[in-house]
Design a protein around this motif. Structure first.
Motif, short mmCIF file in Angstrom:
data_model
loop_
_atom_site.label_atom_id
_atom_site.label_comp_id
_atom_site.label_asym_id
_atom_site.label_seq_id
_atom_site.Cartn_x
_atom_site.Cartn_y
_atom_site.Cartn_z
N SER A 27 0.83 -1.20 0.00
CA SER A 27 0.00 0.00 0.00
C SER A 27 0.87 1.26 0.00
CB SER A 27 -0.93 0.00 1.21
OG SER A 27 -0.17 -0.08 2.40
N ILE A 28 1.57 1.46 -1.11
CA ILE A 28 2.50 2.59 -1.23
C ILE A 28 1.87 3.68 -2.10
CG2 ILE A 28 4.75 3.33 -2.09
CD1 ILE A 28 5.72 0.44 -1.59
N PHE A 29 1.82 4.90 -1.56
CA PHE A 29 1.40 6.03 -2.36
C PHE A 29 2.61 6.65 -3.06
CE2 PHE A 29 -1.05 9.43 -3.92
CZ PHE A 29 -0.36 10.61 -3.71
N SER A 30 3.66 6.89 -2.28
CA SER A 30 4.88 7.42 -2.88
C SER A 30 6.07 7.11 -1.97
CB SER A 30 4.79 8.92 -3.11
OG SER A 30 4.71 9.62 -1.89
N ILE A 31 7.22 6.98 -2.59
CA ILE A 31 8.48 6.77 -1.88
C ILE A 31 9.33 8.01 -2.06
CG2 ILE A 31 10.63 5.46 -1.86
CD1 ILE A 31 9.00 2.98 -2.59
N TYR A 32 9.84 8.57 -0.96
CA TYR A 32 10.68 9.76 -1.08
C TYR A 32 12.13 9.49 -0.73
CZ TYR A 32 9.57 10.34 3.93
OH TYR A 32 9.39 10.15 5.28
N GLY A 33 12.46 8.27 -0.36
CA GLY A 33 13.85 7.93 -0.13
C GLY A 33 14.00 6.46 0.17
N SER A 105 -1.36 10.77 5.15
CA SER A 105 -0.52 11.94 4.93
C SER A 105 0.67 11.94 5.90
CB SER A 105 -1.34 13.22 5.11
OG SER A 105 -1.88 13.27 6.42
N ARG A 106 0.82 10.85 6.64
CA ARG A 106 1.90 10.76 7.64
C ARG A 106 3.08 10.03 7.05
NH1 ARG A 106 3.25 6.72 11.16
NH2 ARG A 106 1.39 5.52 10.54
N PRO A 107 4.28 10.64 7.12
CA PRO A 107 5.48 9.93 6.63
C PRO A 107 5.69 8.64 7.42
CG PRO A 107 5.96 12.23 7.08
CD PRO A 107 4.61 11.96 7.63
N ASP A 108 6.14 7.65 6.74
CA ASP A 108 6.31 6.34 7.36
C ASP A 108 7.62 5.74 6.86
OD1 ASP A 108 3.88 3.66 7.95
OD2 ASP A 108 5.80 4.13 8.88
#
Length: 121
Positions: A27-33, A105-108
């Motif tokens: 369940s990934i919306f986006s990866i930022y790193g 909307s919480r970074p995880d």
């Protein structure tokens, strides 16, 4: 839920090369790193290499010039190419993913289970 699976560890002689791969799914919306860490018995987990979604990279001093991290954003996959391996690179290598899960909307962050790299003659 997010799954993180590493592959590519193993036994290699000093001076040899290995390629570690890590794929994130679920369940990934986006990866930022994405990043690679390593840990030896009795020691804290240490950062080896990091890459942002924009392609910026950061390496531990001990691996600069020998390791290269790359990201395939479309496949949610990060690769660590390790060259001129030394016995002190022996460790369990863990993949770390910084992301936003779908609907949140919480970074995880998520971790893989680790893959053993052994450098020995």
């Amino acid at each position: 839920q997010v799954q993180v699976v590493e592959s590519g560890g193993g036994l290699v002689q000093p001076g040899g090369s290995l390629r570690l791969s890590c794929k994130a799914s679920g369940s990934i919306f986006s990866i930022y790193g994405m990043a690679w860490y390593r840990q030896t018995p009795g020691n804290q987990r240490e950062s080896v290499a990091q890459i942002s979604s924009g392609g910026s990279t950061n390496y531990a001093d001990s691996v600069k010039g020998r390791f290269t991290i790359s990201l395939d954003s479309a496949k949610n996959t990060v690769v660590l190419n390790m060259n001129n391996l030394k016995p002190e690179d022996t460790a369990v290598y863990y993949c770390n993913v910084h992301l936003f899960q779908s609907g949140s909307s919480r970074p995880d962050e998520a971790w893989g289970q680790g893959t053993q790299v052994t450098v020995s003659a």
